[in-house]
Design an enzyme around this catalytic site. Structure first.
Site, short mmCIF file in Angstrom:
data_model
loop_
_atom_site.label_atom_id
_atom_site.label_comp_id
_atom_site.label_asym_id
_atom_site.label_seq_id
_atom_site.Cartn_x
_atom_site.Cartn_y
_atom_site.Cartn_z
N GLN A 174 26.46 27.54 30.56
CA GLN A 174 27.17 26.27 30.39
C GLN A 174 26.41 25.31 29.47
O GLN A 174 27.03 24.56 28.73
CB GLN A 174 27.37 25.64 31.78
CG GLN A 174 28.47 24.61 31.86
CD GLN A 174 29.86 25.21 32.05
OE1 GLN A 174 30.04 26.09 32.87
NE2 GLN A 174 30.83 24.73 31.30
N LYS A 176 27.33 26.43 25.93
CA LYS A 176 28.77 26.24 25.72
C LYS A 176 29.07 24.75 25.50
O LYS A 176 29.76 24.37 24.56
CB LYS A 176 29.51 26.74 26.97
CG LYS A 176 31.01 26.72 26.86
CD LYS A 176 31.69 26.86 28.22
CE LYS A 176 31.30 28.12 28.97
NZ LYS A 176 32.20 28.39 30.13
N LYS A 234 26.27 24.03 37.21
CA LYS A 234 27.29 24.87 37.85
C LYS A 234 27.04 24.86 39.34
O LYS A 234 25.91 24.66 39.79
CB LYS A 234 27.18 26.31 37.33
CG LYS A 234 28.44 27.11 37.49
CD LYS A 234 29.39 26.89 36.32
CE LYS A 234 30.72 27.56 36.50
NZ LYS A 234 31.48 27.56 35.23
N GLY A 277 36.63 22.83 38.27
CA GLY A 277 36.98 24.09 38.91
C GLY A 277 36.37 25.29 38.22
O GLY A 277 35.77 25.20 37.15
N ASP A 278 36.52 26.44 38.85
CA ASP A 278 36.18 27.75 38.28
C ASP A 278 36.94 28.74 39.17
O ASP A 278 37.92 28.34 39.84
CB ASP A 278 34.65 27.97 38.30
CG ASP A 278 34.20 29.12 37.40
OD1 ASP A 278 34.00 28.91 36.19
OD2 ASP A 278 34.04 30.27 37.90
N THR A 324 41.56 26.33 29.05
CA THR A 324 40.67 27.47 28.82
C THR A 324 41.45 28.61 28.16
O THR A 324 40.99 29.22 27.19
CB THR A 324 40.01 27.93 30.12
OG1 THR A 324 39.52 26.77 30.81
CG2 THR A 324 38.86 28.87 29.86
N ASN A 333 44.06 31.34 36.28
CA ASN A 333 44.38 30.23 35.38
C ASN A 333 44.10 30.55 33.91
O ASN A 333 44.91 30.26 33.04
CB ASN A 333 43.56 29.03 35.86
CG ASN A 333 43.77 27.83 35.01
OD1 ASN A 333 42.95 27.54 34.14
ND2 ASN A 333 44.87 27.14 35.19
N SER A 381 37.72 18.98 29.74
CA SER A 381 37.14 18.17 30.82
C SER A 381 36.44 16.95 30.24
O SER A 381 36.54 15.84 30.79
CB SER A 381 36.10 18.99 31.59
OG SER A 381 36.74 19.82 32.55
N1 GLU Z 1 34.42 26.45 34.89
C1 GLU Z 1 34.79 26.16 33.52
C2 GLU Z 1 33.79 26.80 32.58
O1 GLU Z 1 33.33 27.89 32.85
C3 GLU Z 1 35.03 24.67 33.28
C4 GLU Z 1 33.91 23.74 33.58
C5 GLU Z 1 34.27 22.27 33.47
O2 GLU Z 1 35.39 21.93 33.08
O3 GLU Z 1 33.39 21.45 33.76
O4 GLU Z 1 33.45 26.32 31.53
#
Ligand code: GLU
Length: 445
Positions: free
Chosen positions: A111, A114, A126, A165-166, A210, A241, A377
């Site tokens: 993350q 990313k 996370k 979410g995830d 996503t 999703n 987000s």
């Molecule tokens: N879980 C998502 C990801 O893997 C979104 C994370 C978010 O929106 O903070 O990037």
């Protein structure tokens, strides 16, 4: 891996025993960074890479709750606040029985890069729990979420740490989490969570982001070689999703998705997946792809087995980590697959990535491909901060622009470091340098 980085990797393995997914995620990044440490010795001097591999803070907590029969249940909660050099910790929560510290750390580590690559002001984090929402009633899910937030709230804040979410965490769970946060703090702090419902501070396009972003990225890859999605045969794994909205955008852009899956098996539908039916079964009924096959005449369902057997030109793994291994990669290549792009986080094993690339398949990593979710987000946070709400069209246009810029920055960085066309190295290096420069500027923290 560059020999100067081997001791860094060894240290990660020693300090984090048994966390194999975390080791895998770190290795993938370190393998790209050799040319960077040659060009920029200041990163090594300030131990930036070593510091990046150590989370700023890791929280592990007990989550007790009662099920519908009145029995006490116990789960473990996690939040790993990995890096805040670029902004508040940002990243989702995953509720799945496979969740343990190694999974949360691999996701949190990915993350960081990313979020950096998105160009937006968000750090990396996370969290999640080994709670299994499958088969639980709404009331049980609510009690679990309330207990989870009763501990987690003290670590959150719109300028501190902002979950979303995830896997296993969607709008229902986020609603219960936000409700409990609001109750405990007595603050309507919209910016503390993203992925919210539209009537309580959410953003247009966040649900779709996503999946849509994944397809925008693939569209850019094709455009780059003068090609397009029109008429392409695509296989999308998963049916959550990410998969659902990837299929929606693929169909909109003229591609045909012939298969999707869940943990039980996969369905092949040569006419193209009927998305209205899939949404009804997965979202409204919380059903399985086997139910889809049963209700759709010509489609057939294969229990177990590998969806990667289904011939396609483009494969989008959108389910979960390490779902596409070396054996699957070989079959994809034999069947003429030309592009693999990761809608999920780390769905392709290192062996499969090597095999695909050696065979000339264009491969794009999750940190670039699926960054549209977290990017939207960040757009939700912008709207919350200004108490504004944008239209669907405007938000989608922003998402498309962000995906184009991520694609271009990965390719330009790959060129700059003499690995043209290498999306993995390009994404890793571009993501790394932005966060590393911020860490240098902020001093030894
Ligand atoms: N879980 C998502 C990801 O893997 C979104 C994370 C978010 O929106 O903070 O990037």
């Amino acid at each position: 891996m560059d020999e100067r980085l081997i001791p860094v990797f060894d240290e990660v393995v020693t300090r984090n025993p048994g966390e194999t997914e975390f080791h895998q995620a770190v290795r993938e990044v370190l393998e790209s960074l050799g040319p960077v440490v040659t060009k920029h010795p200041q990163y090594t001097d300030a131990a930036v890479i070593r510091r990046l591999c150590e989370p700023e803070r890791q929280i592990i907590f007990r989550v007790p709750w009662t099920d519908d029969t009145g029995r006490v249940q116990l789960n473990r909660g996690f939040r790993v606040e990995f890096n805040s050099a670029l902004g508040p910790y940002k990243g989702g929560l995953r509720f799945h029985p496979s969740v343990y510290l190694g999974i949360v750390k691999f996701l949190g580590f990915e993350q960081i890069f990313k979020n950096s690559l998105s160009g937006l002001p968000i750090g990396g984090g996370k969290g999640g729990s080994d709670f299994d929402p499958k088969g639980r009633s709404d009331a049980e899910v609510m009690r679990f979420c309330q207990s989870f937030m009763t501990e987690l709230y003290r670590h959150l804040g719109e300028h501190t740490d902002v979950p979303a979410g995830d896997i296993g965490v969607g709008q229902r769970e986020l609603g219960y989490l936000f409700g409990q946060y609001k109750r405990i703090t007595n603050r309507y702090e919209s910016g503390v969570l993203t992925g919210k419902g539209l009537s309580w501070g959410g953003s247009q396009v966040r649900t779709e982001a996503t999946g849509y972003g994944t397809v925008f990225f693939v569209d850019e890859m094709l455009r780059h070689t003068g090609d397009s999605l029109d008429g392409k045969r695509v296989v999308v794994s998963g049916s959550g999703n990410v998969a659902i909205y990837a299929i929606e955008k693929l169909h909109e852009l003229g591609a045909r998705v012939v298969a999707c899956s869940d943990s039980g098996g996969y369905v092949v539908d040569e006419d193209g997946i009927d998305l209205d039916l899939l949404k009804e079964i997965k979202n409204a009924q919380r059903g399985r792809v086997a139910d889809y096959a049963a209700r759709r005449g010509d489609a057939h369902y294969v229990a177990g087995g590998s969806i990667w057997q289904v011939p396609c030109e483009i494969a989008l793994p959108c389910a979960t980590q390490n779902e596409l291994d070396g054996t699957h990669a070989k079959v994809l290549v034999e069947n003429g697959c030309q592009i693999v792009a990761e809608g999920a986080n780390m769905p392709t094993t290192p062996e499969a990535i090597r095999f695909l690339r050696d065979a000339g398949v264009r491969f794009a990593p999750g940190k670039a491909v699926n960054a549209g979710g977290v990017a939207t987000s960040a757009l939700e946070m912008q709207q919350n901060a200004s108490r504004d709400s944008w239209t669907f069209e405007h938000t989608e246009a922003r998402l498309a622009e962000i995906m184009r810029s991520i694609h271009d920055s990965a390719l330009e960085t790959a060129d700059e470091y003499d690995v043209p066309g290498d999306y993995v190295a390009g994404a890793n290096i571009a993501g790394f340098t932005r966060v590393a420069d911020a860490m240098l500027a902020l001093g030894l923290v």
